[in-house]
Scaffold this active site. Structure first.
Site, PDB file in Angstrom:
ATOM      1  N   MET A  63      19.775   8.573  79.946  1.00  0.00           N
ATOM      2  CA  MET A  63      19.526   9.585  78.927  1.00  0.00           C
ATOM      3  C   MET A  63      20.364  10.834  79.156  1.00  0.00           C
ATOM      4  O   MET A  63      20.778  11.489  78.233  1.00  0.00           O
ATOM      5  CB  MET A  63      18.043   9.947  78.848  1.00  0.00           C
ATOM      6  CG  MET A  63      17.475  10.647  80.060  1.00  0.00           C
ATOM      7  SD  MET A  63      15.709  11.090  79.804  1.00  0.00           S
ATOM      8  CE  MET A  63      15.844  12.268  78.453  1.00  0.00           C
ATOM      9  N   LEU A  81      18.328  14.607  71.168  1.00  0.00           N
ATOM     10  CA  LEU A  81      17.089  13.909  71.521  1.00  0.00           C
ATOM     11  C   LEU A  81      16.149  13.819  70.307  1.00  0.00           C
ATOM     12  O   LEU A  81      15.643  12.747  69.982  1.00  0.00           O
ATOM     13  CB  LEU A  81      16.441  14.657  72.685  1.00  0.00           C
ATOM     14  CG  LEU A  81      15.329  13.968  73.452  1.00  0.00           C
ATOM     15  CD1 LEU A  81      15.394  14.380  74.935  1.00  0.00           C
ATOM     16  CD2 LEU A  81      13.957  14.318  72.930  1.00  0.00           C
ATOM     17  N   LEU A  87      13.993   6.901  69.499  1.00  0.00           N
ATOM     18  CA  LEU A  87      13.082   7.508  70.470  1.00  0.00           C
ATOM     19  C   LEU A  87      11.848   8.072  69.768  1.00  0.00           C
ATOM     20  O   LEU A  87      10.716   7.829  70.166  1.00  0.00           O
ATOM     21  CB  LEU A  87      13.802   8.629  71.228  1.00  0.00           C
ATOM     22  CG  LEU A  87      12.973   9.372  72.275  1.00  0.00           C
ATOM     23  CD1 LEU A  87      12.730   8.493  73.495  1.00  0.00           C
ATOM     24  CD2 LEU A  87      13.665  10.669  72.698  1.00  0.00           C
ATOM     25  N   ARG A 153      22.859   9.411  76.644  1.00  0.00           N
ATOM     26  CA  ARG A 153      22.418   9.332  75.250  1.00  0.00           C
ATOM     27  C   ARG A 153      22.317  10.707  74.612  1.00  0.00           C
ATOM     28  O   ARG A 153      22.513  10.852  73.414  1.00  0.00           O
ATOM     29  CB  ARG A 153      21.053   8.601  75.214  1.00  0.00           C
ATOM     30  CG  ARG A 153      20.504   8.297  73.837  1.00  0.00           C
ATOM     31  CD  ARG A 153      21.366   7.316  73.082  1.00  0.00           C
ATOM     32  NE  ARG A 153      20.897   7.113  71.715  1.00  0.00           N
ATOM     33  CZ  ARG A 153      21.279   7.871  70.701  1.00  0.00           C
ATOM     34  NH1 ARG A 153      22.109   8.879  70.881  1.00  0.00           N
ATOM     35  NH2 ARG A 153      20.836   7.617  69.474  1.00  0.00           N
ATOM     36  N   TYR A 154      21.959  11.715  75.414  1.00  0.00           N
ATOM     37  CA  TYR A 154      21.673  13.022  74.806  1.00  0.00           C
ATOM     38  C   TYR A 154      22.510  14.144  75.407  1.00  0.00           C
ATOM     39  O   TYR A 154      22.319  15.307  75.069  1.00  0.00           O
ATOM     40  CB  TYR A 154      20.185  13.373  74.967  1.00  0.00           C
ATOM     41  CG  TYR A 154      19.274  12.260  74.501  1.00  0.00           C
ATOM     42  CD1 TYR A 154      19.339  11.802  73.187  1.00  0.00           C
ATOM     43  CD2 TYR A 154      18.386  11.647  75.380  1.00  0.00           C
ATOM     44  CE1 TYR A 154      18.543  10.759  72.764  1.00  0.00           C
ATOM     45  CE2 TYR A 154      17.577  10.604  74.960  1.00  0.00           C
ATOM     46  CZ  TYR A 154      17.663  10.159  73.662  1.00  0.00           C
ATOM     47  OH  TYR A 154      16.874   9.128  73.239  1.00  0.00           O
ATOM     48  N   HIS A 256       7.849   7.815  83.271  1.00  0.00           N
ATOM     49  CA  HIS A 256       7.808   8.526  81.993  1.00  0.00           C
ATOM     50  C   HIS A 256       6.912   7.738  81.030  1.00  0.00           C
ATOM     51  O   HIS A 256       7.050   6.538  80.898  1.00  0.00           O
ATOM     52  CB  HIS A 256       9.221   8.646  81.428  1.00  0.00           C
ATOM     53  CG  HIS A 256       9.375   9.770  80.454  1.00  0.00           C
ATOM     54  ND1 HIS A 256       8.740   9.785  79.236  1.00  0.00           N
ATOM     55  CD2 HIS A 256      10.065  10.926  80.537  1.00  0.00           C
ATOM     56  CE1 HIS A 256       9.057  10.916  78.607  1.00  0.00           C
ATOM     57  NE2 HIS A 256       9.866  11.630  79.365  1.00  0.00           N
ATOM     58  N   ASP A 334      17.573  12.409  90.577  1.00  0.00           N
ATOM     59  CA  ASP A 334      16.818  13.614  90.266  1.00  0.00           C
ATOM     60  C   ASP A 334      17.226  14.141  88.899  1.00  0.00           C
ATOM     61  O   ASP A 334      18.362  13.987  88.454  1.00  0.00           O
ATOM     62  CB  ASP A 334      17.070  14.684  91.342  1.00  0.00           C
ATOM     63  CG  ASP A 334      16.043  14.566  92.457  1.00  0.00           C
ATOM     64  OD1 ASP A 334      14.873  14.301  92.128  1.00  0.00           O
ATOM     65  OD2 ASP A 334      16.413  14.735  93.626  1.00  0.00           O
ATOM     66  N   GLU A 337      12.533  15.854  85.165  1.00  0.00           N
ATOM     67  CA  GLU A 337      11.192  15.280  85.328  1.00  0.00           C
ATOM     68  C   GLU A 337      10.758  15.221  86.796  1.00  0.00           C
ATOM     69  O   GLU A 337       9.566  15.190  87.084  1.00  0.00           O
ATOM     70  CB  GLU A 337      11.120  13.868  84.708  1.00  0.00           C
ATOM     71  CG  GLU A 337      10.960  13.845  83.194  1.00  0.00           C
ATOM     72  CD  GLU A 337      12.273  13.942  82.433  1.00  0.00           C
ATOM     73  OE1 GLU A 337      13.326  14.160  83.087  1.00  0.00           O
ATOM     74  OE2 GLU A 337      12.266  13.817  81.200  1.00  0.00           O
ATOM     75  N   GLU A 341       9.110  19.017  86.661  1.00  0.00           N
ATOM     76  CA  GLU A 341       7.748  18.545  86.333  1.00  0.00           C
ATOM     77  C   GLU A 341       6.933  18.165  87.557  1.00  0.00           C
ATOM     78  O   GLU A 341       5.768  18.549  87.680  1.00  0.00           O
ATOM     79  CB  GLU A 341       7.812  17.359  85.375  1.00  0.00           C
ATOM     80  CG  GLU A 341       8.015  17.784  83.944  1.00  0.00           C
ATOM     81  CD  GLU A 341       7.966  16.590  83.013  1.00  0.00           C
ATOM     82  OE1 GLU A 341       7.089  15.731  83.177  1.00  0.00           O
ATOM     83  OE2 GLU A 341       8.845  16.508  82.134  1.00  0.00           O
TER      84      GLU A 341
END
Lengths: 434, 434
Positions: A63, A81, A87, A153-154, A256, A334, A337, A341
């Site tokens: 991603m 995104l 998604l 992807r983003y 996730h 890493d 998230e 998070e």
């Protein structure tokens, strides 16, 4: 949207990317300097037809994340995104996505600031890719030299940038290698649909990279070395506890989460593959500790798969637990998230509730993980090229990463799939009739 | 409710049970007649204290089903089921449960009529139990003779009847062996809470069976022989297809679904363990076919875990599939969910949508499955008793079925657990402080 970046942006991106490659930390591996030189030389040779003979490409898909925490880069990341209908599906998405992205940007900029001013995912991916291809040149010289490319992807580098670079290098053979060990239509599936669309665009305009021969490692949730690498990380975390309490500390394997619409209505294979990875790791650990699979990063009001990682912390604290280990099990590097998070938000939450939390390190440059990547590609290439088996116990066709152009599982759409591109994409990569 | 059946009912139940045991089909195994006689003789000996020396008990726990399709037996079964707060939580449950049970009885009577006038689950459990203990006497003579008992949660013989029989036989040592390979608080957990309560009642009244020494096989989702047994059944189903289409037929591994409240809010381990079983079977099959984990038997308006098995059939039919295999992966014997729901309801549904469905046979008396049961108990007993390893590769403490009094995983409550009995029960069986 996903507007193609201008030439200047592409040049910037490439400069940044090669900077990051050259800055990569050398990973412990058995690769000799000699073989690396050989590979580089081979990459530069030209074929008898006069066209540059390109390396065998390994496209690492993920991603991605903004490499800096600037408002512009974070905003672009979020905008891509929220535009991704593979998604999230929103009403009036093309109008709503930029609004949501803009509204969320300051908060996410702040989060990237707090992890050091950007996501390290590109740096890690390049470190991993370089170390993997070095090893791969040794393990499977038949297709050497190998070169890794990155398609996020983003975030930059995007799929189109990777394809541009592959075109420039004269690539004719490429392995699409998802860096999500467990397959979800909303992660690997979205990357593959984007890759498929981009290839079709190039085909349509007659670009040579439209004719690259593709095959995919579309999932590898229980590759033995991946399991071993995760296990090493969990063991290292457990080893920090005094022996008398070590075996009692519960482990959260945190992945996730996904909206239940994707899990239950569509039938996404991801939760089952995450569970398979966790089972593999626990088995390798000799079932040393009690554990749960938990799910993080839920957003919005809809139902998502649980138990949520943060609820698990609270629940266990309430039951009197004083310690717990959290293991990021669905990402290999890493990223926000883990660094924000888990290490900041969840740690604070746990502390508030009287639970001391340790996090198993992400795989990043773990040597066994690099071998996992290299062996997965070797096994995949050997099976397809009919070359000899170099890995003990490797059987062509008997693992999801060496079954042919794709895994067999990849060819089966979700029972509730509503996206016709999935079918086209599967037919294209699997080289089967739609 | 769960009213204790009268003496007459108990006598009837025992008579029926021994009738079923004696009528059991002999299972292929390497058990010699001689050793079986030896075991029976040993069971009948008395100890030096003059008290009858009881066999080592293996209590096979499951949900059970009515052995006949009479309104009375089906009604009792449903009433117990709807009273079980560890399975379903209803407002005014003690009043609502009998009403719901009564309303649903005619429909369920009809279903049991359609599968031959009752559930075969007791017959299968006795067949399996007898064959398992025969083998067990050979594999682990140190604790021979072994005798199996049956404790169903909602049908006869109930837990209390099993304990009565164990008391009568002079049992002092028992292994609680769940026949659900994958652990859920609403299945194995409910059986164990019931067993715990029943033991406490006997302790309170000073009955000798209150002092039986217990240990548990509380889950065994990936026992190698269980995986092999499932794989044999799937292979047999696949072998019925012509070779040219065999590898393309998608497989549904269908497990009983759970309300999302149990999965996401409480954090039940069941979905992850089901996925682990499926992964084990697919791995053993060499990933021969594409597949999905699907979930059946959803009832009521609340959200349950999906994709539903019936939606999967419809979805695949819509996508043009003509064939599919369905594999019951969370039960080990035939019962209403296989014989009626899959073989009748789902088959009809599939046919309507143009999909030909084959079902993998339930494990029932599959010889490898019987060995799986016997080896799981042998491994468990050897680890606890410190006797020699008789099974190749068996390592005490390294598998969830040989970790001690319970698995380590068993001792960890769900993060969202709201049932204090779970804690008491875990402490009791795990012999740890609450």
């Amino acid at each position: 949207m996903l507007a193609a970046p201008g030439r200047a942006a592409l040049v910037r991106a490439r400069a940044q990317s090669s900077h990051l490659v050259s800055a990569h930390q050398t990973v412990t591996s058995s690769v000799s300097i000699a073989s690396r030189h050989l590979a580089t030389e081979a990459a530069a040779t030209t074929s008898s037809s006069g066209r540059k003979k390109g390396p065998t490409a390994v496209l690492l898909m993920n991603m991605g994340g903004p490499s800096t925490s600037t408002k512009e880069e974070v905003g672009d990341f979020l905008s891509r995104l929220f535009h991704d209908r593979e998604l999230i599906q929103l009403p009036f998405q093309s109008r709503l996505a930029p609004l949501i992205a803009r509204r969320r940007t300051p908060k996410i900029v702040d989060q990237y600031d707090k992890i050091g001013g950007g996501s390290p995912i590109l740096r890690w991916t390049n470190t991993q890719g370089k170390a993997m291809t070095d090893l791969l040149d040794q393990l499977h010289p038949e297709t050497a030299p190998h070169k890794h490319y990155v398609a996020f992807r983003y975030a930059r580098p995007l799929t189109e940038e990777a394809l541009d670079q592959m075109a420039e290098d004269g690539v004719t053979r490429a392995v699409g290698f998802t860096q999500y060990p467990q397959y979800s239509c909303s992660t690997t599936g979205s990357n593959l649909n984007e890759l498929y669309r981009e290839i079709q665009r190039r085909k349509a305009r007659g670009a040579p990279e439209g004719d690259i021969q593709w095959s995919l490692i579309d999932r590898w949730p229980t590759h033995p070395l991946l399991i071993e690498a995760f296990t090493n990380r969990v063991k290292a975390a457990l080893d920090e506890y005094p022996e008398e309490i070590r075996a009692k500390v519960p482990i959260m394997f945190s992945a996730h989460s996904l909206p239940m619409q994707i899990v239950s209505d569509r039938g996404d294979p991801y939760p089952a593959e995450v569970a398979a990875t966790v089972h593999g790791v626990m088995d390798k650990l000799g079932w040393s500790n009690p554990y749960r699979v938990t799910w993080q990063s839920q957003v919005g009001p809809a139902a998502w798969l649980g138990p949520q990682t943060s609820d698990t912390v609270k629940g266990w604290a309430k039951q009197g637990h004083k310690d717990a280990v959290v293991v990021p099990i669905a990402f290999t590097s890493d990223h926000i998230e883990t660094l924000f998070e888990l290490d900041q938000e969840l740690h604070e939450e746990a502390e508030e509730h009287g639970l001391r939390l340790k996090r198993a390190e992400s795989l990043n440059d773990e040597p066994t993980f690099i071998r996992a990547m290299a062996e997965a590609v070797t096994s995949h290439l050997s099976a397809l090229e009919g070359t000899g088996r170099k890995i003990e116990g490797d059987k062509p066709g008997a693992s999801v990463w060496n079954q042919g152009y794709t895994s067999k599982q990849m060819l089966l759409r979700c029972p509730g799939c509503v996206n016709p591109v999935c079918q086209e994409q599967k037919s294209f990569f699997g080289r089967v009739s739609p």
